[in-house]
Each structure stands twice: as structure tokens, then as C-alpha cells.
Design an enzyme around this catalytic site. Structure first.
Site, PDB file in Angstrom:
ATOM      1  N   LYS A 170       7.272  13.088  13.169  1.00  0.00           N
ATOM      2  CA  LYS A 170       8.141  14.203  13.563  1.00  0.00           C
ATOM      3  C   LYS A 170       7.606  15.534  13.035  1.00  0.00           C
ATOM      4  O   LYS A 170       7.819  16.590  13.645  1.00  0.00           O
ATOM      5  CB  LYS A 170       9.570  13.967  13.067  1.00  0.00           C
ATOM      6  CG  LYS A 170      10.179  12.641  13.514  1.00  0.00           C
ATOM      7  CD  LYS A 170       9.966  12.373  14.991  1.00  0.00           C
ATOM      8  CE  LYS A 170      10.389  10.963  15.384  1.00  0.00           C
ATOM      9  NZ  LYS A 170       9.385   9.924  15.121  1.00  0.00           N
TER      10      LYS A 170
ATOM     11  N   CYS B 264       8.045   4.689   6.725  1.00  0.00           N
ATOM     12  CA  CYS B 264       8.745   5.854   7.271  1.00  0.00           C
ATOM     13  C   CYS B 264       8.246   7.182   6.699  1.00  0.00           C
ATOM     14  O   CYS B 264       7.887   8.078   7.458  1.00  0.00           O
ATOM     15  CB  CYS B 264      10.249   5.706   7.068  1.00  0.00           C
ATOM     16  SG  CYS B 264      11.191   7.125   7.671  1.00  0.00           S
TER      17      CYS B 264
ATOM     18  N   GLU C 235       1.088   2.703  31.775  1.00  0.00           N
ATOM     19  CA  GLU C 235       2.242   1.853  31.481  1.00  0.00           C
ATOM     20  C   GLU C 235       2.264   0.653  32.424  1.00  0.00           C
ATOM     21  O   GLU C 235       2.169   0.804  33.644  1.00  0.00           O
ATOM     22  CB  GLU C 235       3.534   2.657  31.616  1.00  0.00           C
ATOM     23  CG  GLU C 235       4.813   1.845  31.667  1.00  0.00           C
ATOM     24  CD  GLU C 235       5.008   0.930  30.468  1.00  0.00           C
ATOM     25  OE1 GLU C 235       5.502  -0.200  30.669  1.00  0.00           O
ATOM     26  OE2 GLU C 235       4.672   1.336  29.330  1.00  0.00           O
TER      27      GLU C 235
ATOM     28  N   GLY D  47       7.086   3.892  -0.909  1.00  0.00           N
ATOM     29  CA  GLY D  47       8.197   4.409  -0.125  1.00  0.00           C
ATOM     30  C   GLY D  47       8.296   3.786   1.248  1.00  0.00           C
ATOM     31  O   GLY D  47       9.257   4.026   1.979  1.00  0.00           O
ATOM     32  N   GLY D  48       7.269   3.003   1.635  1.00  0.00           N
ATOM     33  CA  GLY D  48       7.291   2.347   2.934  1.00  0.00           C
ATOM     34  C   GLY D  48       6.658   3.180   4.031  1.00  0.00           C
ATOM     35  O   GLY D  48       6.124   4.269   3.813  1.00  0.00           O
TER      36      GLY D  48
ATOM     37  N   ALA E 191       0.787  -1.234   0.000  1.00  0.00           N
ATOM     38  CA  ALA E 191       0.000   0.000   0.000  1.00  0.00           C
ATOM     39  C   ALA E 191       0.816   1.281   0.000  1.00  0.00           C
ATOM     40  O   ALA E 191       0.389   2.286  -0.571  1.00  0.00           O
ATOM     41  CB  ALA E 191      -0.951   0.009   1.214  1.00  0.00           C
TER      42      ALA E 191
ATOM     43  N   GLY F 145       4.001   3.237  27.624  1.00  0.00           N
ATOM     44  CA  GLY F 145       4.896   4.343  27.966  1.00  0.00           C
ATOM     45  C   GLY F 145       6.277   4.193  27.363  1.00  0.00           C
ATOM     46  O   GLY F 145       7.269   4.622  27.964  1.00  0.00           O
TER      47      GLY F 145
ATOM     48  N   HIS G  47      31.448  27.535  20.078  1.00  0.00           N
ATOM     49  CA  HIS G  47      30.782  28.136  21.235  1.00  0.00           C
ATOM     50  C   HIS G  47      29.730  29.140  20.744  1.00  0.00           C
ATOM     51  O   HIS G  47      30.002  29.916  19.829  1.00  0.00           O
ATOM     52  CB  HIS G  47      31.802  28.848  22.120  1.00  0.00           C
ATOM     53  CG  HIS G  47      31.185  29.664  23.215  1.00  0.00           C
ATOM     54  ND1 HIS G  47      30.658  29.083  24.354  1.00  0.00           N
ATOM     55  CD2 HIS G  47      30.984  31.004  23.330  1.00  0.00           C
ATOM     56  CE1 HIS G  47      30.174  30.032  25.125  1.00  0.00           C
ATOM     57  NE2 HIS G  47      30.363  31.221  24.535  1.00  0.00           N
TER      58      HIS G  47
END
Length: 470
Positions: free
Chosen positions: A53, A44, A205, A41-42, A38, A183, A446
Site C-alpha cells: 500500500k 504484513c 487472466e 512481525g510477519g 525470517a 487478474g 456533507h
């Protein structure tokens, strides 16, 4: 019955390792067929890593808006538009799918949307999504079957039609009260995201801590962050029964160390592990063995019990990360070319994309104790890292495990903004066999999070003498 076609290479499943194997073989001019049920690209780019994300970043923006005054910004009332969150995610996914469509149009590569099932060794029957059947016999077959969300055997749970992470990413409304069963990493990421969008969230959990594979100090720190965010976490909770239906009203009956409790919510998300997609596709007819949990049995070269058949990614029991699956591809590719790569002793990092991020590479204290490995442990609170102070995000810590008798780095854990990026620095040092002093004495920009490594490694105690040494 369709006539049997013969090809050189057949990939069953077009996820991370499967698609890269296909593209590589097609590039070499070898006739290759990919069968994907389906997702072009899978998982992910479609329903897992990248879209989750994407949504988590939307939740980060919502949190920043909510705390804008702490950054000297004046804003009016804000609210989350879940339809807008979903559309942003969908737009990204559509772009990724288009990229994959174009790559699958390579010369010598045939991409089939449909379901494959073994009829005999190296012979697969394909039920095409567009209708019709095809029968394909291949010289070599590469399995990339993936996994799906596991549903615990709890009375009433299946009838409650709970969300999995796939459905949660498609919500166009904000749950009033989301109950998250599990959890672990996925449950924690979704719990925080939906809390930031504005839902009331309860995490249930079974185990004694969040994120069972992490050290107690990391789990406790994350639980403290969740408490600050207003997420209710119930640990040691055995779910006895579920009633109602997710999206309307669900009731959770749980047994805790403090007695029985009843929890009511509007929506239920199950994030309680994964199960391999190996059932009902005739693997036994092809001589392909599976273990007691249903994962394809492979050796350290990812070869199955059947000659000419490899298994890659999660269905083969590889770590459930896209980057580990990509390395499975590299192992297969190199070995097909005469190499000798294996899965032995892989150093696989990972990152949980809560805020702040939790990343780890190598051993933690719990694993070191279990394996009777003597270590030196050094920790550094993120308040000691100047970049964290400039961001106003000082929650969390760095922790390194060093060999007790040498300067070798054995593991590193970090709970902080951009932890996933800093983990890569330490992983590179570990892969190169660099002693910790190399990072202690390195000149890092830094102010950056990586600069905290200078401070962390400055505090290392001297090595312990070997047995028999003065």
C-alpha cells in the site's frame, strides 16, 4: 543432539495472529517462545499489506502529477525514481520492524529467528539463523505458518525466474513492459501501480473476468478503468509456455478464445494465488492433519487434530486478510480464557486497493443466486455522490443487496475513492442488525462519500410479499 527444553507455549510463526498470541501470553506471565523463520512481525509489515500500500500510494502521487493540469496546477516533466519509491517503502518497513523488535522483548517472551520442524507431538527442533540447534517441547503449540506465492505448472515458467509480489516491491528500476500473470486482487493492484509509474502493463487472466469472486458488473467496471489507464487485459487466456528470463526478455505463449497469441515483455510478475507453508516441517509426525491443498485442518475453534495444537491465519484456511488473521487471535485468546468464540458466520470485509478502491462486505449477486437467496438490488453511480464530484473522481458505483422480504442488509459493494472506509459503515450496521432504513435516515457529514448511503438507500423498492401473502 541438543537437550530438550520444556516451555508452556510455543508459537511457530510470528505473523499477525502468532505475535498477538505471544504478546498476550507473555503479558499473563506465561513462558512463551516464538519461532520465526525470517520476518520480524510477519509478512504484513515486511513484504505484503503495508509495503504494497506504501508503493501503491507512491503510484497515486505519480498519477496526480501526471494529471496536475486538470486540477489547475502547472508542472514540468516528471518521472518515477524507482529507487526513491523503494527507499520510502524500506524506511516504513524498518520502522515497523523496530516496533516489533521492542514488543518481542517483553518479559517471559523469547523470540527465535530460525526454522522449526516437528520431531514428535508438541516437540519442535529449531535450526537457528545464527547457527546451532534447539529442541523444545511445549504444553501448547500455536501454528501461524502463513502462505507463499504459488507458481503455476507452466512449461518454462520457473526457469523464467518470475517476480512474485515480494520481489516486485524491491525493484529499483522501472520495467519496460510488465506482464502480470493473474487478474485477482494482488495482480490488479500491482498492474495499476506499475502502469502509473510508467511501465507498459499486460494482465493475463485464465478466467473469463478479472477478480473471479466479484460480480461481473464490478469486474467490467474495473476493466474499463484499466483500459482508461492504458492497461491491456487478456481474459480467458491459458498460458501454454514461457521462454526467456524476467528482467531481460520473456515470451508468453497463450491460448485465448480468439486463438493463439504470443506476448513479449521485459518482466514477469506471477500473482496466481497462494500455497500454505506446511510442507517439509513434520506436521504428520505431530499428528497434525492437512487437507488436499495442504492447509492445516481445524475446527471452528481453530483447534487441530492434535491435542494442544491450534492453527491460525492463512495456513488454517482462514480468509487471506490480516484483519481475519487478527480475529483468529481473538478467537484463540477468548477460548483459552473459557470463552466460546468460533469462526462461524464471520462477517469479513475486504478492500482491493486499486484506484478507485473496490470494497465488499457480505453477499454479492453472484453468491446470492448460487445460494438461491431472494434479494433486492439497488445501485448508485458515484456521479450521484457529491463528494465524488468535488474530487473529480466519479467512476464507480455503490451496490447493496437487501433481503427480498425484509429490511435486512445482506451485502454491499463499492467501487470508489475511500470505499474501504464506507464499507466499514455498512458492516457496522449489518453487525448491529440495523435495517437499511437506519442508514437511509442517518445524518452523515456533507460532503463525504458516506453521505452517498443516504441517496443509495432512498431508492430501495418495497419488499416483495412472502409466498401466500396478498
Amino acid at each position: 543432539m541438543p537437550e530438550t527444553e520444556r516451555v508452556e507455549n510455543l508459537i511457530l510463526g510470528g505473523g499477525e495472529p502468532g505475535k498477538y498470541i505471544a504478546w498476550e501470553l507473555a503479558r499473563q506471565g506465561r513462558r512463551t517462545v516464538v519461532i520465526e523463520r525470517a520476518l520480524i512481525g510477519g509478512s504484513c509489515p515486511n513484504i505484503a499489506c503495508l509495503p504494497s500500500k506504501n508503493v501503491i500510494h507512491s503510484a497515486k502521487v505519480a498519477d496526480l502529477l501526471r494529471h496536475a493540469s486538470a486540477y489547475g496546477q502547472r508542472t514540468g516533466p516528471t518521472a518515477t525514481d524507482m529507487k526513491g519509491v523503494r527507499e520510502r517503502k524500506r524506511a516504513m518497513v524498518e520502522g515497523m520492524v523496530e516496533i516489533h523488535r521492542n514488543k518481542f522483548e517483553a518479559n517471559g517472551l523469547e523470540f527465535l529467528l530460525g526454522e522449526g520442524r516437528f520431531l514428535a507431538p508438541r516437540t519442535v527442533e529449531v535450526s537457528l539463523a545464527a547457527g546451532g540447534m534447539r529442541r523444545i517441547e511445549a504444553e501448547r503449540i500455536f501454528l501461524n505458518l502463513g502462505t507463499h506465492a504459488a507458481l503455476p505448472d507452466v512449461p518454462g515458467l520457473a526457469e523464467a525466474a518470475p517476480l512474485t509480489p515480494v520481489e516486485a516491491l524491491e525493484l529499483d528500476h522501472l520495467p519496460e513492459h510488465l506482464i502480470v500473470l493473474g487478474g485477482g486482487y494482488v495482480g490488479a493492484e500491482f498492474a495499476q501501480a506499475f502502469r502509473r509509474f510508467g511501465s507498459r502493463v499486460t494482465v493475463v487472466e485464465y478466467g473469463p473476468q478479472l477478480m473471479a469472486r466479484e460480480d461481473p458488473d464490478a469486474a467490467e467496471a474495473v476493466q474499463g478503468i484499466f483500459a482508461e489507464d492504458g492497461i491491456d487485459v487478456i481474459l480467458g487466456a491459458a498460458t501454454k509456455a514461457v521462454a526467456g528470463r524476467s528482467g531481460n526478455r520473456v515470451r508468453f505463449e497463450i491460448e485465448t478464445p480468439h486463438g493463439e497469441r504470443m506476448i513479449e515483455g521485459s518482466d514477469l510478475l506471477v500473482a496466481a494465488g497462494r500455497a500454505p507453508n506446511t510442507q517439509g516441517i513434520g506436521l504428520e509426525l505431530a499428528g497434525i492433519a492437512c487437507d488436499a491443498r495442504g492447509y492445516v485442518t481445524v475446527n471452528d475453534r481453530l483447534e487441530t487434530a492434535a491435542p494442544g495444537v491450534w492453527a491460525t491465519g492463512e495456513c488454517a484456511g482462514s480468509p487471506q486478510f490480516t484483519h481475519a488473521a487478527f480475529d483468529d487471535f481473538r478467537i484463540v485468546r477468548n477460548n483459552l480464557a473459557g470463552g466460546e468464540r468460533t469462526t462461524r458466520d464471520r462477517l469479513v470485509p475486504y478492500c482491493m486497493f486499486i484506484d478507485p478502491e473496490l470494497g465488499r462486505v457480505g453477499l454479492n449477486e453472484t453468491e446470492a443466486r448460487r445460494q438461491n437467496i431472494a434479494v433486492r438490488v439497488v445501485t448508485l453511480p458515484m456521479a450521484s455522490v457529491l463528494r465524488a464530484r468535488t474530487l473529480g473522481e466519479t467512476r464507480g458505483f455503490m451496490k447493496v443487496l437487501l433481503d427480498a422480504h425484509s429490511d435486512r442488509i445482506l451485502g454491499f459493494t463499492m467501487l470508489a475513492p475511500n470505499a474501504g472506509e464506507v464499507i466499514a459503515v455498512v458492516q457496522t450496521a449489518m453487525l448491529a442488525g440495523l435495517p437499511y432504513t437506519g442508514l437511509r435516515d442517518a445524518i452523515f457529514t456533507h460532503p463525504t462519500m458516506a453521505e452517498g448511503l443516504n441517496v443509495l438507500f432512498t431508492s430501495v423498492p418495497p419488499p416483495k410479499p412472502q409466498s401466500g401473502e396478498a
